[in-house]
Design a protein around this motif. Structure first.
Motif, PDB file in Angstrom:
ATOM      1  N   THR A 101       0.793  -1.252  -0.034  1.00 47.49           N
ATOM      2  CA  THR A 101      -0.051   0.086  -0.072  1.00 47.49           C
ATOM      3  C   THR A 101       0.749   1.244   0.025  1.00 47.49           C
ATOM      4  N   ILE A 110      -6.807   5.353  -0.717  1.00 48.51           N
ATOM      5  CA  ILE A 110      -7.169   5.932   0.415  1.00 48.51           C
ATOM      6  C   ILE A 110      -7.224   7.562   0.306  1.00 48.51           C
ATOM      7  N   LYS A 136      -5.092  11.916   2.114  1.00 48.05           N
ATOM      8  CA  LYS A 136      -4.332  11.248   2.857  1.00 48.05           C
ATOM      9  C   LYS A 136      -3.129  10.689   2.497  1.00 48.05           C
TER      10      LYS A 136
END
Length: 300
Positions: A21, A47, A51
């Motif tokens: 990620t 996300i 973010k």
């Protein structure tokens, strides 16, 4: 080993650690001493751009670029409108994550239904020829860049054209050389349309030294990306990239050419390779740093 090596200009393109990620990739890069990360939109969208920007900033890193915009070659009204909408979204995402550079892969021929797919073979001769008209396709790329440049400028984002190796001309990019990319950029200010020098795609070009010098003189080098050219090619040639030093690219020479232009930006390592993707992220990040320290950084 990278002990004592200057990694301040090294950027981990998140395609290299595809299974991580954004948060995991940023954490790994920061722990290894990298200065930046290059983000891909799919991971950012998981996300949200706000973010993602915070994750990178909290780690003390820069965002060297966002990948990718582009695929500008549609000839029908709906396709053109869709491309413009998606690229405007990408421009906003780039500004939000904190980079001025949005890398564009311009797109392939109309005969191609999708990356790596067999060609469409319409029976109508006129339709068949139009779908293979690479000159007209490149002109559509130029037209769409012209459409998008004012919007990019308004958001402080530079359209960064990436020439791809000619084997990808049919399905991914009808722009194959740095010279072609610079010609497309020429009508626009250098801070609005630039180019990326990606060793994987341009190492073979007999005119590369002159075109790198030209790009530098025009102030258009927005990114320097490095990885190696591996043989035998993978079943999917896109996945034939490797760690620097494992293939055929002369990194010392190309890096000297780029450095001679005065380029002082980040150096992104972007590798598409299934074996590397299947390797633990920290091992990949460490190996990239070691190869950069040995084969690229000394020549910057």
């Amino acid at each position: 080993m990278t002990s004592g090596a200057d990694l301040s200009r090294l950027s981990l393109n998140t395609a290299t650690t595809k299974l991580l990620t954004v948060t995991e990739a940023v954490d790994g890069a920061a722990r290894a001493g990298y200065g930046a990360v290059g983000l891909w939109r799919d991971r950012v969208q998981e996300i949200g751009a706000d973010k993602a920007a915070k994750v990178v900033a909290d780690a003390g890193l820069r965002v060297s670029s966002l990948c990718r915009g582009g695929f500008l070659t549609a000839s029908d009204d709906a396709g053109i409108a869709s491309a413009l909408e998606d690229n405007k979204t990408a421009i906003v995402e780039a500004a939000t994550v904190g980079t001025s550079d949005l890398v564009f892969v311009v797109g392939g021929l109309g005969a191609n239904p999708g990356p790596g797919e067999p060609a469409r073979t319409p029976l109508d001769p006129a339709e068949r020829d139009a779908a293979r008209d690479i000159v007209a396709t490149r002109q559509r790329v130029a037209d769409r860049i012209g459409d998008l440049a004012p919007f990019a400028a308004e958001h402080g984002v530079r359209i960064v054209l990436e020439p791809l190796h000619p084997m990808f001309a049919a399905d991914r990019a009808v722009v194959s050389t740095l010279g072609q990319a610079l010609d497309l950029a020429a009508p626009h200010p250098a801070d609005v349309v630039g180019v990326v020098v990606d060793t994987y795609h341009v190492w073979w070009d007999p005119d590369l030294e002159a075109q790198v010098a030209r790009a530098g003189a025009e102030g258009r080098i927005a990114s320097y990306q490095v990885c190696d050219w591996l043989l035998p090619l993978a079943a999917d040639p896109l996945l034939s990239r490797g760690y620097m030093g494992d293939g055929y690219v002369d990194f010392s020479t190309i890096t000297r050419w780029v450095a001679a232009t005065g380029y002082a930006g980040d150096v992104e390592v972007e590798i598409f390779n299934q074996q590397i993707w299947d390797t633990a992220g920290d091992v990949v990040i460490r190996t990239v740093a070691e190869r950069y320290a040995a084969l690229v950084q000394p020549y910057l």
